[in-house]
Design an enzyme around this catalytic site. Structure first.
Site, PDB file in Angstrom:
ATOM      1  N   SER A 142       0.797  -0.875  -0.104  1.00 21.70           N
ATOM      2  CA  SER A 142       0.078  -0.338   0.048  1.00 21.70           C
ATOM      3  C   SER A 142       0.766   1.332   0.263  1.00 21.70           C
ATOM      4  O   SER A 142       2.426   1.245   0.315  1.00 21.70           O
ATOM      5  CB  SER A 142      -0.698  -0.225   0.665  1.00 21.70           C
ATOM      6  OG  SER A 142      -1.795   1.119   1.333  1.00 21.70           O
ATOM      7  N   TYR A 155      -2.649  -1.041  10.416  1.00 16.46           N
ATOM      8  CA  TYR A 155      -2.262  -1.380   9.268  1.00 16.46           C
ATOM      9  C   TYR A 155      -0.939  -0.710   8.531  1.00 16.46           C
ATOM     10  O   TYR A 155      -0.338  -1.789   7.808  1.00 16.46           O
ATOM     11  CB  TYR A 155      -3.414  -0.278   8.482  1.00 16.46           C
ATOM     12  CG  TYR A 155      -3.770  -0.826   6.918  1.00 16.46           C
ATOM     13  CD1 TYR A 155      -4.116  -1.923   6.270  1.00 16.46           C
ATOM     14  CD2 TYR A 155      -3.155   0.354   5.794  1.00 16.46           C
ATOM     15  CE1 TYR A 155      -4.392  -2.195   5.031  1.00 16.46           C
ATOM     16  CE2 TYR A 155      -3.465   0.351   4.277  1.00 16.46           C
ATOM     17  CZ  TYR A 155      -3.628  -1.194   3.713  1.00 16.46           C
ATOM     18  OH  TYR A 155      -4.081  -1.338   2.819  1.00 16.46           O
TER      19      TYR A 155
HETATM   20  P1  NAD Z   1     -11.779  -5.673  -0.161  1.00 15.61           P
HETATM   21  O1  NAD Z   1     -12.315  -5.797   1.235  1.00 15.61           O
HETATM   22  O2  NAD Z   1     -12.400  -6.317  -1.356  1.00 15.61           O
HETATM   23  O3  NAD Z   1     -10.363  -7.366  -0.615  1.00 15.61           O
HETATM   24  C1  NAD Z   1     -10.374  -8.460   0.550  1.00 15.61           C
HETATM   25  C2  NAD Z   1     -10.063  -9.467   0.328  1.00 15.61           C
HETATM   26  O4  NAD Z   1      -9.691 -10.351   0.842  1.00 15.61           O
HETATM   27  C3  NAD Z   1     -11.178 -10.382   0.322  1.00 15.61           C
HETATM   28  O5  NAD Z   1     -11.627 -11.247  -1.123  1.00 15.61           O
HETATM   29  C4  NAD Z   1     -12.309 -10.951   1.296  1.00 15.61           C
HETATM   30  O6  NAD Z   1     -12.711 -12.255   0.805  1.00 15.61           O
HETATM   31  C5  NAD Z   1     -10.098 -11.534   1.810  1.00 15.61           C
HETATM   32  N1  NAD Z   1     -10.526 -11.541   3.013  1.00 15.61           N
HETATM   33  C6  NAD Z   1     -10.005 -10.698   4.452  1.00 15.61           C
HETATM   34  N2  NAD Z   1      -9.979 -11.835   5.365  1.00 15.61           N
HETATM   35  C7  NAD Z   1      -9.248 -12.780   4.944  1.00 15.61           C
HETATM   36  C8  NAD Z   1      -8.631 -13.980   5.045  1.00 15.61           C
HETATM   37  N3  NAD Z   1      -8.657 -14.283   6.725  1.00 15.61           N
HETATM   38  N4  NAD Z   1      -8.185 -14.707   4.581  1.00 15.61           N
HETATM   39  C9  NAD Z   1      -8.448 -15.535   3.493  1.00 15.61           C
HETATM   40  N5  NAD Z   1      -9.288 -13.635   2.877  1.00 15.61           N
HETATM   41  C10 NAD Z   1      -9.099 -12.594   3.553  1.00 15.61           C
HETATM   42  O7  NAD Z   1     -10.542  -5.369  -0.019  1.00 15.61           O
HETATM   43  P2  NAD Z   1      -9.398  -5.083  -1.739  1.00 15.61           P
HETATM   44  O8  NAD Z   1      -9.256  -2.785  -2.335  1.00 15.61           O
HETATM   45  O9  NAD Z   1      -9.470  -5.878  -3.013  1.00 15.61           O
HETATM   46  O10 NAD Z   1      -8.066  -5.283  -0.730  1.00 15.61           O
HETATM   47  C11 NAD Z   1      -7.038  -5.691  -1.472  1.00 15.61           C
HETATM   48  C12 NAD Z   1      -5.573  -5.251  -0.520  1.00 15.61           C
HETATM   49  O11 NAD Z   1      -5.028  -4.346  -1.335  1.00 15.61           O
HETATM   50  C13 NAD Z   1      -5.360  -5.439   0.830  1.00 15.61           C
HETATM   51  O12 NAD Z   1      -4.404  -6.032   1.273  1.00 15.61           O
HETATM   52  C14 NAD Z   1      -5.450  -3.847   0.732  1.00 15.61           C
HETATM   53  O13 NAD Z   1      -4.907  -3.586   2.385  1.00 15.61           O
HETATM   54  C15 NAD Z   1      -4.810  -3.317  -0.231  1.00 15.61           C
HETATM   55  N6  NAD Z   1      -5.235  -2.036  -0.817  1.00 15.61           N
HETATM   56  C16 NAD Z   1      -6.068  -2.152  -1.414  1.00 15.61           C
HETATM   57  C17 NAD Z   1      -6.017  -0.668  -1.276  1.00 15.61           C
HETATM   58  C18 NAD Z   1      -7.548   0.629  -1.290  1.00 15.61           C
HETATM   59  O14 NAD Z   1      -7.721   1.433  -1.382  1.00 15.61           O
HETATM   60  N7  NAD Z   1      -8.601  -0.781  -2.022  1.00 15.61           N
HETATM   61  C19 NAD Z   1      -4.938   0.738  -1.090  1.00 15.61           C
HETATM   62  C20 NAD Z   1      -3.951  -0.198  -0.312  1.00 15.61           C
HETATM   63  C21 NAD Z   1      -3.771  -0.773  -0.852  1.00 15.61           C
END
Ligand code: NAD
Length: 260
Positions: A142, A155
């Site tokens: 991130s 985080y």
């Molecule tokens: P999201 O909530 O849409 O998806 C998260 C996914 O992780 C889902 O499929 C969920 O079921 C799965 N998950 C959660 N806990 C779990 C567990 N214990 N075991 C297995 N699967 C699990 O979130 P996203 O925004 O797509 O985030 C994905 C990654 O990207 C994360 O690591 C997040 O920190 C990172 N990220 C997101 C953003 C953003 O702006 N959305 C920015 C920077 C980084």
């Protein structure tokens, strides 16, 4: 480009992980989906990716907060497909609170899911990738792996840790045909961010549209979200031959967030 390769994408039932799984399948990779959700929805996603691309797509429901479950998912994938080429450590959760109020259980859950799961996955995948003399490990960190924000102690700590882990694994695997890199997204419009938009709207008594504008204006100079498809494309680039010498580093997809 990835025909015959096998990729595990953790947390790929939603958001960025799903975007990555779709992009890798388009390029011919067989996919192991992982993550939570309604089983009929997950089956729809699985058969959709399978049908559109003619690749093998399986689902493993491992809870990645459990390191042993992560290791079992890697071993089961190698057992079923006979190989493992790409590991995308993407599953992640968020929780916000000032550090003195941060619930210890939330701290532990975030460290387990956002950082330790990647350690267990990498440790189990590297021996197989070494045997194959090719592997791609991509950690979805991130902007918060590079800089901090208030109220995100767990985080930010986990994502900085993930960037550190990426560097170590990049060094340890250098010259083996394996690369390990971190992708650092800024805001991407997924359920994880929708929740933060809701929180801003509730806290300030403003509309969701205004809250979205505030969220972007505070951090992301482009004033626009990156998309799951763009993150998928970045991961695909790291899996391509032109990226053979890119390892142990980070790629930001953050609309200028960390240039400030
Ligand atoms: P999201 O909530 O849409 O998806 C998260 C996914 O992780 C889902 O499929 C969920 O079921 C799965 N998950 C959660 N806990 C779990 C567990 N214990 N075991 C297995 N699967 C699990 O979130 P996203 O925004 O797509 O985030 C994905 C990654 O990207 C994360 O690591 C997040 O920190 C990172 N990220 C997101 C953003 C953003 O702006 N959305 C920015 C920077 C980084």
């Amino acid at each position: 480009m990835l025909k015959g390769k096998v990729a595990i994408v953790t947390g790929s039932t939603s958001g960025i992980g799903l975007g990555i799984a779709r992009e890798l399948a388009k390029l011919g990779a067989n996919i192991v989906l992982n993550g939570f959700g309604d089983s009929s929805e997950i089956e729809k996603i699985r058969s959709g990716i399978d049908g559109e691309n003619g690749v093998r797509v399986e689902y493993d429901g491992a809870d990645v907060s459990d390191g042993d479950a992560v290791r079992r998912m890697i071993e089961a994938t190698i057992g079923r497909f006979g190989r493992l080429d790409i590991l995308v450590n993407n599953a992640g959760i968020q929780f916000t609170a000032p550090v003195e109020e941060f619930p210890p259980a939330k701290w532990k859950a975030i460290l387990d899911i956002n950082l330790s799961a990647a350690f267990h996955g990498i440790a189990s995948a590297v021996p197989q990738m070494k045997k194959q003399r090719w592997g791609r490990i991509i950690n979805i960190a991130s902007a918060h792996g590079l800089v901090a924000s208030t109220h995100k102690a767990a985080y930010v700590a986990a994502k900085h840790g993930l960037v550190g882990l990426t560097k170590v694994v990049g060094l340890e695997t250098a010259g083996s045909g394996i690369t390990c890199n971190a992708v650092c997204p800024g805001w991407v419009r997924t359920p994880l961010v929708e929740k933060q938009i809701d929180d801003i709207a509730a806290e300030k008594g403003i509309s969701r549209k205004e809250a979205t504008g505030e969220l972007l204006a505070e951090k992301q100079p482009s004033l626009d979200f990156a998309s799951p498809e763009q993150l998928g494309g970045t991961v695909a680039f790291l899996c391509s031959a032109v990226a053979d010498q890119i390892t142990g580093t980070t790629i930001s997809v953050d609309g200028g967030w960390t240039a400030q």
